[in-house]
Design a protein around this motif. Structure first.
Motif, PDB file in Angstrom:
ATOM      1  N   VAL A 122      22.080  42.894  -3.032  1.00  0.00           N
ATOM      2  CA  VAL A 122      22.215  43.014  -1.576  1.00  0.00           C
ATOM      3  C   VAL A 122      22.938  44.296  -1.194  1.00  0.00           C
ATOM      4  CG1 VAL A 122      22.162  40.525  -1.169  1.00  0.00           C
ATOM      5  CG2 VAL A 122      24.333  41.643  -1.667  1.00  0.00           C
ATOM      6  N   VAL A 141      21.545  45.443   2.032  1.00  0.00           N
ATOM      7  CA  VAL A 141      21.194  44.346   2.937  1.00  0.00           C
ATOM      8  C   VAL A 141      22.413  43.966   3.758  1.00  0.00           C
ATOM      9  CG1 VAL A 141      20.388  41.955   3.083  1.00  0.00           C
ATOM     10  CG2 VAL A 141      19.451  43.486   1.336  1.00  0.00           C
ATOM     11  N   GLU A 142      22.219  43.747   5.042  1.00  0.00           N
ATOM     12  CA  GLU A 142      23.314  43.308   5.894  1.00  0.00           C
ATOM     13  C   GLU A 142      23.644  41.841   5.617  1.00  0.00           C
ATOM     14  OE1 GLU A 142      22.603  44.003   9.983  1.00  0.00           O
ATOM     15  OE2 GLU A 142      22.384  46.177   9.779  1.00  0.00           O
ATOM     16  N   ASP A 144      23.937  38.118   5.986  1.00  0.00           N
ATOM     17  CA  ASP A 144      23.129  37.178   6.760  1.00  0.00           C
ATOM     18  C   ASP A 144      24.037  36.222   7.519  1.00  0.00           C
ATOM     19  OD1 ASP A 144      20.862  35.981   7.740  1.00  0.00           O
ATOM     20  OD2 ASP A 144      20.654  34.618   6.039  1.00  0.00           O
ATOM     21  N   GLY A 145      23.525  35.672   8.612  1.00  0.00           N
ATOM     22  CA  GLY A 145      24.303  34.734   9.399  1.00  0.00           C
ATOM     23  C   GLY A 145      25.427  35.414  10.168  1.00  0.00           C
ATOM     24  N   GLN A 158      24.023  29.503  11.922  1.00  0.00           N
ATOM     25  CA  GLN A 158      24.434  30.878  11.654  1.00  0.00           C
ATOM     26  C   GLN A 158      25.641  30.901  10.714  1.00  0.00           C
ATOM     27  OE1 GLN A 158      23.244  33.846  12.524  1.00  0.00           O
ATOM     28  NE2 GLN A 158      21.586  33.237  13.874  1.00  0.00           N
ATOM     29  N   ARG A 188      24.464  29.941   7.207  1.00  0.00           N
ATOM     30  CA  ARG A 188      23.790  31.062   6.551  1.00  0.00           C
ATOM     31  C   ARG A 188      24.797  32.117   6.096  1.00  0.00           C
ATOM     32  NH1 ARG A 188      19.545  32.895  10.888  1.00  0.00           N
ATOM     33  NH2 ARG A 188      19.425  34.669   9.465  1.00  0.00           N
ATOM     34  N   PHE A 189      25.840  32.324   6.881  1.00  0.00           N
ATOM     35  CA  PHE A 189      26.896  33.270   6.507  1.00  0.00           C
ATOM     36  C   PHE A 189      27.543  32.842   5.193  1.00  0.00           C
ATOM     37  CE2 PHE A 189      31.422  34.457   6.705  1.00  0.00           C
ATOM     38  CZ  PHE A 189      31.332  35.832   6.876  1.00  0.00           C
ATOM     39  N   PHE A 217      25.176  33.147   2.168  1.00  0.00           N
ATOM     40  CA  PHE A 217      24.998  34.522   1.711  1.00  0.00           C
ATOM     41  C   PHE A 217      26.000  34.845   0.603  1.00  0.00           C
ATOM     42  CE2 PHE A 217      26.041  39.042   1.886  1.00  0.00           C
ATOM     43  CZ  PHE A 217      24.788  39.630   1.853  1.00  0.00           C
TER      44      PHE A 217
END
Length: 345
Positions: free
Chosen positions: A75, A78-79, A81-82, A97, A100-101, A104
């Protein structure tokens, strides 16, 4: 605190002391006229550029202090997530959200011994995003509960024989397990929406598989189940059912020999004038396509039946025929149809 940070701060301090000494030297020497009245520590260079450099070094030092996680390279570009979101009262929002954070970072550290480093990273990210300290602590507490739930869920899966528990019992077991470990509020925020969808699907399956119910009873039961859907979902479902029903009615009318005026009347009742006009345009385009396809098939057959053509010449003739009648997407579609016909033949 890094050595570079100390050096820069010490340099800034020397700069300020030197400027202050220079100010008094000018004043004592009789050169006070024209010297700015603002204090030296408000010098634009000190306030902007040196301050910016110090902040950058602080952030860099913080990043260097963060422990590496096993899957960081996956990652790297990659930003996260969440999100950790707050409501208008600055309270933590318990939603997908947030789940998901957490997922991640859990994905970056799959082993138990890596959890302390992962939690450190989670806190550092929240700190960088300006999440209040009290909310950070709340998120870390939820993370502990979430990790415990995931472990309990995995253990349950290992202890359960495949096929030994029906899907409804499995759903209820997981439903209760989530609330036991996460509490009702977090469990609802993390899983509530998907649990409601799954429960409705199970209810529909139960009705459809009940051999004791007649077709009419099943229909009434399904309508009652659908009433518990959210309004926007229910309206979307009703619209889809209306479209399918109308398409079937149009097909039935055409098979019975109805004219286009009758079909238009039905569509106007169901869809309105604008949608009906779009559908009629699609009908015309499809009718024209079928006519051109029939014409192409007739000409293609003539080429295939031509005597005296070598295989290479016949293929070239077919290629020219396709390109003379079609282009763009239609040409690609014809090529695909011809390829299917060759394979089937």
């Amino acid at each position: 605190m890094s050595k570079r940070y100390i050096v820069v701060c010490f340099g800034v301090l020397l700069f300020i002391v030197s400027c202050t000494g220079l100010f008094y030297w000018y004043a004592d020497a009789g050169f006070s006229e024209g010297v700015p009245t603002a204090s030296v520590d408000q010098d634009p260079f000190v306030a902007k550029y040196v301050g910016r450099a110090v902040s950058a070094l602080k952030e860099q030092d913080k990043a260097q202090e963060l422990p590496a996680l096993p899957r960081d390279e996956r990652v790297s570009d990659v930003e996260v997530d969440g999100a950790v979101r707050l409501d208008m009262n600055r309270n933590l929002v318990l939603d997908r959200q947030l789940r998901r954070f957490l997922d991640f970072f859990i994905g970056l550290a799959p082993e138990r011994e890596q959890e302390p480093a992962m939690k450190h990273r989670v806190q550092a990210v929240m700190e960088a995003k300006g999440v209040p300290g009290s909310v950070q602590r709340e998120v870390l507490d939820i993370l502990d509960q979430y990790l415990a739930y995931r472990e309990a869920s995995e253990e349950m899966d290992l202890q359960t024989e495949p096929g030994s528990m029906d899907i409804v019992a499995a759903f209820e077991t997981v439903y209760q397990l989530r609330r036991e470990y996460l509490g009702p509020d977090v469990a609802e925020g993390f899983y509530g929406a998907e649990e409601r969808r799954l429960r409705l699907a199970l209810d529909r399956q139960r009705v459809m598989s009940d051999e004791r119910l007649s077709a009419a009873e099943k229909s009434r039961a399904l309508v009652q189940i659908d009433q518990s859907l959210p309004e926007h979902v229910r309206k979307s479902k009703e619209t889809s059912q209306t479209v399918v029903s109308t398409v079937q009615q149009v097909q039935a009318l055409r098979q019975s020999g109805a004219n286009e005026a009758e079909i238009r009347e039905l569509r106007l009742q169901q869809y309105g004038a604008e949608a009906t006009a779009r559908l009629e345009k699609v009908d015309r385009e499809q009718r024209q396509w079928r006519e051109r396809l029939t014409d192409y098939q007739r000409r293609k057959q003539a080429v295939m039946q031509s005597e005296g053509l070598a295989p290479q010449d016949r293929n070239e003739a077919l290629k020219l025929l396709r390109e003379s009648m079609f282009e763009g997407h239609e040409l690609r579609r014809i090529r695909a149809l011809d390829k299917i016909a060759e394979t089937a033949g």
